[in-house]
Scaffold this motif. Structure first.
Motif, mmCIF file in Angstrom:
data_model
loop_
_atom_site.group_PDB
_atom_site.id
_atom_site.type_symbol
_atom_site.label_atom_id
_atom_site.label_comp_id
_atom_site.label_asym_id
_atom_site.label_seq_id
_atom_site.Cartn_x
_atom_site.Cartn_y
_atom_site.Cartn_z
ATOM 1 N N THR A 30 1.318 -1.321 -0.194
ATOM 2 C CA THR A 30 -0.237 0.106 0.016
ATOM 3 C C THR A 30 0.566 1.331 -0.151
ATOM 4 O OG1 THR A 30 -1.881 -1.346 1.597
ATOM 5 C CG2 THR A 30 -1.805 1.555 1.390
ATOM 6 N N VAL A 34 -3.128 3.445 -3.214
ATOM 7 C CA VAL A 34 -3.174 2.716 -3.450
ATOM 8 C C VAL A 34 -2.636 1.324 -3.084
ATOM 9 C CG1 VAL A 34 -1.389 1.855 -6.042
ATOM 10 C CG2 VAL A 34 -2.268 3.895 -5.693
ATOM 11 N N LYS A 52 -5.805 -1.156 -6.747
ATOM 12 C CA LYS A 52 -7.281 -0.554 -6.108
ATOM 13 C C LYS A 52 -6.084 0.600 -5.952
ATOM 14 C CE LYS A 52 -8.583 -4.576 -3.909
ATOM 15 N NZ LYS A 52 -9.254 -4.669 -2.599
ATOM 16 N N THR A 53 -7.317 1.850 -6.460
ATOM 17 C CA THR A 53 -6.807 3.445 -6.132
ATOM 18 C C THR A 53 -8.218 3.932 -6.010
ATOM 19 O OG1 THR A 53 -8.207 3.779 -9.057
ATOM 20 C CG2 THR A 53 -5.415 2.904 -8.008
ATOM 21 N N TRP A 57 -10.760 3.915 -12.598
ATOM 22 C CA TRP A 57 -9.587 3.452 -13.814
ATOM 23 C C TRP A 57 -10.732 3.879 -14.811
ATOM 24 C CZ3 TRP A 57 -4.535 2.653 -13.470
ATOM 25 C CH2 TRP A 57 -3.660 2.012 -13.122
ATOM 26 N N ARG A 87 -12.696 0.976 -9.983
ATOM 27 C CA ARG A 87 -11.261 1.363 -8.580
ATOM 28 C C ARG A 87 -10.708 0.190 -8.922
ATOM 29 N NH1 ARG A 87 -13.026 6.294 -6.754
ATOM 30 N NH2 ARG A 87 -14.877 6.368 -6.599
ATOM 31 N N SER A 88 -10.754 -0.580 -9.302
ATOM 32 C CA SER A 88 -9.257 -1.456 -9.126
ATOM 33 C C SER A 88 -9.525 -2.121 -10.344
ATOM 34 C CB SER A 88 -10.445 -2.961 -8.351
ATOM 35 O OG SER A 88 -10.840 -3.639 -8.710
ATOM 36 N N ARG A 116 -4.780 6.860 -18.223
ATOM 37 C CA ARG A 116 -4.358 6.654 -16.374
ATOM 38 C C ARG A 116 -2.886 6.060 -15.950
ATOM 39 N NH1 ARG A 116 -7.465 5.248 -11.416
ATOM 40 N NH2 ARG A 116 -6.256 6.422 -9.575
ATOM 41 N N VAL A 118 -0.220 5.047 -12.669
ATOM 42 C CA VAL A 118 -0.309 4.875 -11.565
ATOM 43 C C VAL A 118 0.949 4.134 -10.894
ATOM 44 C CG1 VAL A 118 -1.044 4.037 -9.206
ATOM 45 C CG2 VAL A 118 -2.811 5.027 -10.763
#
Length: 141
Positions: A30, A34, A52-53, A57, A87-88, A116, A118
């Motif tokens: 983590t 994120v 997961k954010t 996404w 979100r994942s 996007r 991350v």
């Protein structure tokens, strides 16, 4: 007051890569909201990676992972699935050698989907990834 604020900054739990043996074996991290989770079920065998954010996404045809560092590498797939709230993002496969090499031997991992990107630090990942690679069905399981 400044001493107290400085103490709070250093008292905040550091993000860490963690390996948890079991069925499935887990590798988690983590960082800045994120959450990254890898699983391996040696009885199938099947690997998954989920990222997961806090923000959703975008829906896109290609998910990619880019690893920056001494063993740079980039991989992509169209076999990803978005979670119910976007979100994942998850990818499952029977082999994850490139993903594990990327995590273990580099400095930064960047997941991309559509426009996007991350990124997470791979500092401290090498040892937990090495343990994750050793995941197998225990005797009597």
């Amino acid at each position: 007051m400044r001493v107290f604020l400085t103490f709070l900054c250093f008292a905040t739990p550091a993000s860490a890569w963690e390996f948890t043996p079991g069925l499935p074996c887990l590798l988690t991290h983590t960082e800045s909201g994120v959450f990254l989770e890898l699983t391996f079920d040696p009885s199938k065998p099947l690997y998954t990676i989920t990222i997961k954010t806090p923000d959703p996404w975008p829906d896109s045809d290609v998910f990619g992972l880019r690893f920056s560092g001494p063993a740079e590498l980039a991989i992509a797939t169209d076999q990803h699935q978005l979670g119910y709230d976007n979100r994942s993002v998850t990818v499952a496969d029977t082999g994850f050698g490139n993903v594990l090499n990327g995590l273990q031997f580099n400095r930064i991992a960047t997941a991309t989907l559509g426009d996007r990107a991350v990124s997470v630090s791979l500092q401290g990942a090498a040892e937990p990834v090495a343990a994750f690679r050793q995941c197998e069905i225990s005797a009597g399981a």
